[in-house]
Design a protein around this motif. Structure first.
Motif, PDB file in Angstrom:
ATOM      1  N   ARG A  50       4.613   4.104   9.180  1.00 40.19           N
ATOM      2  CA  ARG A  50       3.497   3.303   9.674  1.00 40.19           C
ATOM      3  C   ARG A  50       2.389   4.197  10.233  1.00 40.19           C
ATOM      4  O   ARG A  50       1.210   3.948  10.017  1.00 40.19           O
ATOM      5  CB  ARG A  50       3.998   2.314  10.757  1.00 40.19           C
ATOM      6  CG  ARG A  50       2.903   1.409  11.306  1.00 40.19           C
ATOM      7  CD  ARG A  50       2.309   0.521  10.196  1.00 40.19           C
ATOM      8  NE  ARG A  50       1.099  -0.181  10.641  1.00 40.19           N
ATOM      9  CZ  ARG A  50      -0.127   0.333  10.583  1.00 40.19           C
ATOM     10  NH1 ARG A  50      -0.324   1.572  10.104  1.00 40.19           N
ATOM     11  NH2 ARG A  50      -1.168  -0.366  10.985  1.00 40.19           N
ATOM     12  N   CYS A  79      -0.003   5.745   7.522  1.00 39.71           N
ATOM     13  CA  CYS A  79      -0.800   4.882   6.648  1.00 39.71           C
ATOM     14  C   CYS A  79      -2.229   5.430   6.648  1.00 39.71           C
ATOM     15  O   CYS A  79      -2.813   5.661   7.710  1.00 39.71           O
ATOM     16  CB  CYS A  79      -0.798   3.443   7.147  1.00 39.71           C
ATOM     17  SG  CYS A  79      -1.807   2.365   6.113  1.00 39.71           S
ATOM     18  N   CYS A 123      -4.790   3.939   4.971  1.00 40.42           N
ATOM     19  CA  CYS A 123      -5.694   2.914   4.445  1.00 40.42           C
ATOM     20  C   CYS A 123      -7.000   2.963   5.244  1.00 40.42           C
ATOM     21  O   CYS A 123      -7.074   3.634   6.284  1.00 40.42           O
ATOM     22  CB  CYS A 123      -5.056   1.527   4.528  1.00 40.42           C
ATOM     23  SG  CYS A 123      -5.149   0.781   6.166  1.00 40.42           S
ATOM     24  N   CYS A 157      -6.763   2.325   8.903  1.00 43.77           N
ATOM     25  CA  CYS A 157      -5.995   3.286   9.717  1.00 43.77           C
ATOM     26  C   CYS A 157      -6.616   4.679   9.737  1.00 43.77           C
ATOM     27  O   CYS A 157      -6.274   5.500  10.595  1.00 43.77           O
ATOM     28  CB  CYS A 157      -4.571   3.396   9.197  1.00 43.77           C
ATOM     29  SG  CYS A 157      -3.653   1.855   9.357  1.00 43.77           S
ATOM     30  N   HIS A 202       0.272  -6.036   7.612  1.00 44.39           N
ATOM     31  CA  HIS A 202      -0.480  -4.860   7.184  1.00 44.39           C
ATOM     32  C   HIS A 202       0.197  -4.230   5.961  1.00 44.39           C
ATOM     33  O   HIS A 202       1.417  -4.138   5.915  1.00 44.39           O
ATOM     34  CB  HIS A 202      -0.531  -3.848   8.329  1.00 44.39           C
ATOM     35  CG  HIS A 202      -1.512  -2.744   8.100  1.00 44.39           C
ATOM     36  ND1 HIS A 202      -2.824  -2.823   8.497  1.00 44.39           N
ATOM     37  CD2 HIS A 202      -1.373  -1.546   7.497  1.00 44.39           C
ATOM     38  CE1 HIS A 202      -3.448  -1.717   8.156  1.00 44.39           C
ATOM     39  NE2 HIS A 202      -2.586  -0.919   7.539  1.00 44.39           N
ATOM     40  N   SER A 237       0.631  -0.905   3.483  1.00 46.75           N
ATOM     41  CA  SER A 237       0.426   0.545   3.372  1.00 46.75           C
ATOM     42  C   SER A 237       0.913   1.015   2.005  1.00 46.75           C
ATOM     43  O   SER A 237       1.960   0.564   1.541  1.00 46.75           O
ATOM     44  CB  SER A 237       1.238   1.301   4.427  1.00 46.75           C
ATOM     45  OG  SER A 237       0.956   0.821   5.721  1.00 46.75           O
TER      46      SER A 237
HETATM   47 ZN   LIG Z   1      -3.177   1.075   7.291  1.00 48.58          ZN
END
Ligand SMILES: [Zn+2]
Ligand SMILES: [Fe+2]
Length: 420
Positions: free
Chosen positions: A81, A84, A86, A89, A128, A130
Motif C-alpha cells: 500500500r 502505490c 498512482c 499517491c 483504492h 493500486s
Molecule cells: Zn494509490
C-alpha cells in the motif's frame, strides 16, 4: 502425470488460496534439466518456478511469483500500500510520495488481487486501486536487490593498472555532456581513476572540464586550487617532500569523494604521482589478517585538521561498509591526520597498532604501487574513497592545480549516466 503430482505437492504446502490466480493450474513450472515440475518448499521461503504470474494471500502478506524471478517474494500488504505510485499517491512532477503514511492501517487488507501478465493489481478495502509493474516490485525490495546488485569494481595492482584506452577520454568527448562522459565516470567507478586528456593547462580550463562531471566542492582550500611549495596551508601537500600513499580529508565527517589533479607546471625533477588501490589493499588485508580487518571495520578512529582559526575533527572507521550489503564502500587512510587515539579503550590499543601496522605494510608494498608522471594537459580524477595517492619528492617550481568533488554530486551524475 507429473503435473498432477506437482499439484498434490502444492496442496501439501497448505497455502491459503484465498485469492485465486487466473492460472493456478499453470503455476508450476518444469525443470529445464529433467522436465519435472519444480516445487521447492522450505517452511518460510518456499520457492517454485511458474509459467505465469501467481499470487497467494499469506495473512498479512502477499506471496508473488513470476516466471523470471528466481524466487517467490512475500510482500507485506502495508509495504504494497505504501508503494502505490498512482497519481493520488505520488506526484510524478515532483517525484514525491503524496499520501500520508500515518493514514495506512498497519493491518491493511486487500479486497481483490489480480496477478496479470505484466502487472499486479490490488483493490484495497477502502476501494483504492493500486497497480505494480513486476520489474518495479523486483527491483525495489531487499531480496530482489540482493540478486541484482553486483559490484562494478575491478581491483588493480601496480602491474595490472588499467590501460590508457580504458581510463582516458579527450576533453572534446566530454564537452557539453558529450558521450565520453559516461566512459570517464564509469572508469572512476570501475577502477577508481579516470583521466581527461587534451586540456589546456590553466585553472579555468581545468575547472570547466571537471564541471562536466559535477560542480566543484567548496572547502577551506577554496574551490579550484593551484598549489606550489609555499606552505600556504598547514599540510604536507604544500611542500616538496615525499608523501606516502593516503586518502584526503579524513578529518571531514564526509570525506571528499573525488580528488582531481592537473599538473599545470611540472617539476624539474621528481614529483611523480603515486596511486594505490585501497580496495585491493583491503582485500589482501582481509585475506591475511581477518581479525585486523574486523577490528578496523568496527572501531572508529579520530582524524583532525588544525590551522589558525580552524579545527576539523571526525570519528570514523578506516574500512567502511554499506550498512545493508556489507560491501566495502570507503577506505580511509591518512597517517598524518590521525588525532589523539581516544576512541579505543587502553586495553585494545596494542591490537589497534598491530592491525594498523599490518595494514600499512600492505599499503607500502611495491607491488601495490602505481607511479605516474602527470603532465600538463591531462587531469586525473581519483576516487578518494578508494584509491590512495602520494607523490615523490621534487625540485623546481611545480604547480599542481585541482579540486575536490562531493560524494552526493558525483554519485548523482553516475546514477544519471547509469553507471551506478
Ligand atoms: Zn494509490
Ligand atoms: Fe593528498
Amino acid at each position: 502425470m507429473a503435473l498432477t503430482k506437482a499439484i498434490s505437492k502444492l496442496r501439501t504446502l497448505s497455502l491459503p488460496l484465498r485469492f485465486e490466480s487466473n492460472r493456478v493450474s499453470a503455476s508450476l513450472g518444469y525443470s529445464a534439466v529433467n522436465n519435472l515440475p519444480r516445487v521447492h518448499c522450505k517452511r518460510q521461503n518456499h520457492t517454485f518456478r511458474v509459467e505465469a504470474p501467481v499470487s497467494y494471500d499469506q495473512g498479512s502478506r502477499l506471496e508473488v511469483q513470476i516466471p523470471r524471478w528466481p524466487q517467490a517474494l512475500n510482500f507485506p500488504y502495508v509495504w504494497l500500500r505504501d508503494h502505490c505510485y498512482c497519481e493520488r499517491c505520488y506526484n510524478s512532477k515532483t517525484f514525491q510520495k503524496m499520501h500520508d503514511i500515518y493514514d495506512i492501517a498497519l493491518n491493511i487488507q486487500p479486497l481483490k488481487v489480480t496477478a496479470g501478465e505484466d502487472e499486479l493489481t490490488i483493490t484495497w478495502d477502502d476501494g483504492h486501486i493500486s497497480t505494480y509493474d513486476y520489474k518495479f516490485l523486483w527491483q525495489n525490495n531487499f531480496e530482489g536487490r540482493q540478486y541484482s546488485q553486483k559490484s562494478k569494481k575491478e581491483l588493480w595492482t601496480g602491474t595490472t593498472f588499467p590501460s590508457a584506452d580504458q581510463t582516458t577520454v579527450p576533453l572534446g568527448d566530454i564537452v557539453g555532456q558529450g558521450k565520453g562522459l559516461k566512459k570517464l565516470v564509469n572508469s572512476i567507478i570501475k577502477f577508481g581513476v579516470g583521466f581527461i586528456s587534451e586540456v589546456p593547462p590553466t585553472v579555468e580550463a581545468t575547472q570547466s572540464a571537471i564541471e562536466e562531471v559535477c560542480i566543484v566542492k567548496k572547502t577551506f582550500f577554496g574551490e579550484m586550487w593551484a598549489f606550489t611549495a609555499n606552505l600556504e596551508h598547514s599540510d604536507t601537500a604544500y611542500s616538496t617532500e615525499y608523501i606516502g600513499a593516503h586518502t584526503d580529508t579524513t578529518y571531514f565527517r564526509q570525506a571528499s569523494r573525488i580528488q582531481a589533479f592537473h599538473c599545470l607546471q611540472p617539476s624539474a625533477e621528481g614529483g611523480e604521482t603515486l596511486l594505490v588501490d585501497g580496495f585491493n589493499v583491503a582485500n589482501q588485508f582481509q585475506h591475511l589478517h581477518p581479525n585486523g580487518y574486523k577490528f578496523l571495520s568496527s572501531k572508529p578512529i579520530p582524524s583532525e585538521y588544525i590551522e589558525e582559526g580552524r579545527h576539523h575533527l571526525s570519528l570514523d572507521y578506516i574500512l567502511k561498509h554499506d550498512p545493508v550489503t556489507q560491501e566495502l564502500t570507503q577506505f580511509r587512510y591518512n597517517i598524518h591526520d590521525r588525532a589523539p587515539l581516544s576512541s579505543i579503550p587502553l586495553h585494545g590499543i596494542e591490537d589497534f597498532y598491530a592491525h594498523y601496522h599490518n595494514l600499512t605494510k600492505l599499503v607500502r608494498m611495491e607491488k601495490n604501487e602505481h607511479w605516474v608522471k602527470l603532465e600538463p594537459g591531462t587531469i586525473v580524477l581519483i576516487d578518494n574513497w578508494r584509491v590512495m595517492h602520494g607523490r615523490a619528492a621534487y625540485s623546481g617550481n611545480r604547480i599542481m592545480g585541482g579540486c575536490y568533488l562531493d560524494e552526493d554530486d558525483f554519485a548523482s551524475k553516475a546514477r544519471i549516466l547509469n553507471v551506478l
